[in-house]
Design an enzyme around this catalytic site. Structure first.
Site, short mmCIF file in Angstrom:
data_model
loop_
_atom_site.label_atom_id
_atom_site.label_comp_id
_atom_site.label_asym_id
_atom_site.label_seq_id
_atom_site.Cartn_x
_atom_site.Cartn_y
_atom_site.Cartn_z
N LYS A 169 4.92 2.17 9.77
CA LYS A 169 5.01 2.19 8.30
C LYS A 169 3.68 2.80 7.82
O LYS A 169 2.67 2.12 7.71
CB LYS A 169 5.18 0.76 7.77
CG LYS A 169 5.89 0.62 6.46
CD LYS A 169 5.21 1.21 5.24
CE LYS A 169 3.98 0.57 4.73
NZ LYS A 169 3.34 1.42 3.67
N GLY A 202 4.63 -1.26 1.02
CA GLY A 202 4.19 -2.37 1.85
C GLY A 202 5.03 -3.61 1.62
O GLY A 202 5.43 -4.28 2.57
N GLY A 206 7.00 -2.85 4.82
CA GLY A 206 5.96 -3.62 5.52
C GLY A 206 6.38 -5.06 5.71
O GLY A 206 6.21 -5.64 6.79
N GLU A 244 -7.47 -4.41 11.66
CA GLU A 244 -8.71 -3.70 11.35
C GLU A 244 -8.84 -3.71 9.85
O GLU A 244 -8.08 -3.03 9.15
CB GLU A 244 -8.63 -2.25 11.85
CG GLU A 244 -8.39 -2.09 13.33
CD GLU A 244 -9.57 -2.50 14.19
OE1 GLU A 244 -10.63 -2.81 13.63
OE2 GLU A 244 -9.41 -2.52 15.41
N CYS A 278 -14.05 1.81 5.78
CA CYS A 278 -14.21 0.39 6.10
C CYS A 278 -15.58 0.11 6.70
O CYS A 278 -16.11 -0.97 6.55
CB CYS A 278 -13.11 -0.03 7.05
SG CYS A 278 -12.95 1.09 8.44
N GLU A 378 -15.98 -5.77 -1.16
CA GLU A 378 -15.82 -4.39 -0.74
C GLU A 378 -15.39 -3.54 -1.94
O GLU A 378 -14.38 -3.82 -2.57
CB GLU A 378 -14.77 -4.31 0.36
CG GLU A 378 -14.66 -2.93 0.94
CD GLU A 378 -13.66 -2.87 2.09
OE1 GLU A 378 -12.55 -3.39 1.93
OE2 GLU A 378 -14.01 -2.30 3.13
#
Ligand code: NAD
Length: 474
Positions: A169, A202, A206, A244, A278, A378
């Site tokens: 996906k 998603g 997902g 990740e 990232c 982040e």
């Protein structure tokens, strides 16, 4: 305007059951440049069924058969480097140097999976037992938009090398890159069903992958929030999960550092991939007694970093991928000002002279504390935060005072001291005076930055279950 209508199931391009069309944008102009037809839960189910049917034969293939398939994949993907480059610049807005790296990376990671497979020990004698590493089953592979083609190829090549089949996906925002990868992989002529690719949202495709009992393992790259959700969603069917996720990586500048020499490392680590990385080194820890000197070096360097048209050869930072991402970054710049951090460079709004496109000024805050939101959350854009520290112990404490732990950079002249500091940072990877990457070493995060590892033999192990075989007399 490109219209991408098909998904890829059981070795064929098929029209999805899903009927939603999703707009693709050029982030440099904000224009709609294409549309992709999204699959739905039914399409995901078809893809999973195809991967399940292909598993018994593929999981029994020999090392040589898998190597031959991976070599065909490598050749076909490598041949599309220029096409991929064009899609990456157009659909994602990567500056040329970064774009070229992103266009070569998909073939490179397949080559690295080939190297890993060639040397991999699937069996080991342990005392009286044989330990046999067996493929875990059908893998669900979910990728983000910030390096979509590379993540597809890395996850897929590793899964196939291990003997798993896969349902992918990809990011719905990267459909042009996905299309090029599918065409290449189709040409590689793998057995039908061994890999299947379903464009979709998603929360639709997902989610189906996340809950389906025939998916044994998920490998996901993306946000920590979705990663956490996948762990809980997969618990009911006991899925193996490799994640990740995000980061808030520290760049630790030691007090013997030569600021002129290290500044390119500091800024490249922070602004790499237009800040949408990232691993970006977004917290810059600087000795308090040299803060003014460091700030001056930053103020001299940042004006030379151009944020603008990714096709200009001197551009270092391209646009944010979407309006949503641009708003998010602008919002964090406002938060930084409200929290009382001092703007050293950049700020809100587009760079001077740009009226359209999701461009952000390279922005650096200073005099921040590690408790501020701009130091803890982040941002995923070119916004860096300088945090002063008192001594080495304080620097290590601040570096580790984060929910993340993906990457870190230590800069200084005394290598023994650099290594001492590096060993005390809680992070999946610590770089000392370099930004080099070693693809044979494991990549992944501590804490909220992830679960498990990708790359090299650690990446392969994540698609395998150890089976202990004890044999009596015949
Ligand atoms: P995201 O988590 O929103 O999306 C990633 C992928 O997950 C997309 O394909 C998306 O469609 C899918 N997804 C979304 N909701 C889902 C659900 N409920 N179930 C299953 N799949 C779902 O992240 P993004 O916005 O695409 O990417 C940016 C984030 O990814 C950043 O936070 C960044 O740190 C992280 N990232 C991490 C790495 C890494 O290697 N650690 C690399 C790139 C990006």
């Amino acid at each position: 305007m490109q219209r991408i209508e098909h998904i890829y199931i059981n070795g064929e391009f098929v029209t999805p059951h899903g009927e939603e069309w999703f707009d693709l944008h050029n982030p440099s102009t904000e224009e709609v440049i294409g549309q992709v037809r999204l699959g739905d839960a039914q399409d995901a189910q078809r893809a999973i069924a195809a991967a399940k049917a292909a598993l018994p034969a593929w999981s029994c293939t020999t090392r040589e058969e898998r190597l031959a398939a991976l070599r065909r994949m490598h050749k076909a993907v490598a041949a599309r480097e220029d096409q991929l480059m064009e899609a990456i610049v157009m659909e994602y807005g990567a500056p040329l140097v970064r774009g070229r790296w992103m266009a070569t990376y998909p073939a490179d990671v397949i080559a690295q999976a080939i190297d890993t497979l060639e040397a991999f020990a699937f069996e080991e004698q342990v005392g009286t037992a044989r330990v046999v590493l067996t493929p875990v089953g059908v893998a669900g592979l979910i990728t983000p938009w910030n390096s979509n083609a590379g993540f597809i190829c890395n996850k897929l090549a590793t899964a196939l090398a291990a003997g798993c089949t896969a349902v992918i996906k990809p990011s719905e925002m990267s459909a042009m890159q996905t299309q090029i990868v599918i065409e290449a992989l189709h040409e590689a002529g793998l057995p039908p069903g061994v890999f299947n690719i379903v464009n979709g949202r998603g929360e639709v495709v997902g989610e189906e992958i996340a809950h389906h009992p025939d998916i044994a393992k998920i490998s996901f790259t993306g946000s920590s929030a979705v990663g956490q959700h996948l762990v809980s969603a997969g618990a009911a069917t006991m899925k193996r999960v490799t994640l990740e996720l995000g980061g808030k990586s520290p760049t630790v500048v030691l007090d013997d550092a030569d600021f002129a020499a290290i500044m390119p490392f500091v800024l490249q680590a922070g602004f790499a991939n237009s800040g949408q990385a990232c691993i970006a080194g977004t917290r810059i820890l600087v000795p308090r007694h040299r803060l003014a000197e460091f700030e001056q070096a930053v103020q001299e360097a940042v004006p030379h970093i151009k944020s603008g048209d990714p096709r200009d050869t001197d551009t270092a930072i391209g646009p944010m991928v979407s309006a949503k991402q641009w708003e998010r970054v602008q919002n964090y710049i406002r938060i930084g000002v409200e929290e009382g951090a001092r703007l050293l460079a950049g700020g809100e709004g587009r760079p001077d002279g740009l009226q359209a496109g999701w461009f952000v000024k390279p922005t650096v805050f200073t005099d921040a504390t590690n408790q501020m939101r701009i130091a803890r959350e982040e941002i995923f854009g070119p916004v860096l935060t300088i945090i002063p520290y008192d001594d080495e112990a304080d620097a290590i404490t601040i570096a580790n005072d984060t929910r993340y732990g993906l990457s870190a950079l230590v800069l200084g002249q005394d290598l023994d001291r650099c290594e001492r500091v590096a060993r005390r940072i809680d992070s999946g990877r610590v770089l000392v005076n370099t930004l080099a990457h070693e693809p044979r070493a494991p990549f992944g995060g501590f804490k909220h930055s992830g679960l498990g590892r990708e790359m090299g033999r650690w990446g392969m192990n994540a698609y395998l279950e150890p089976k202990t075989l004890l044999m009596g007399q015949g």
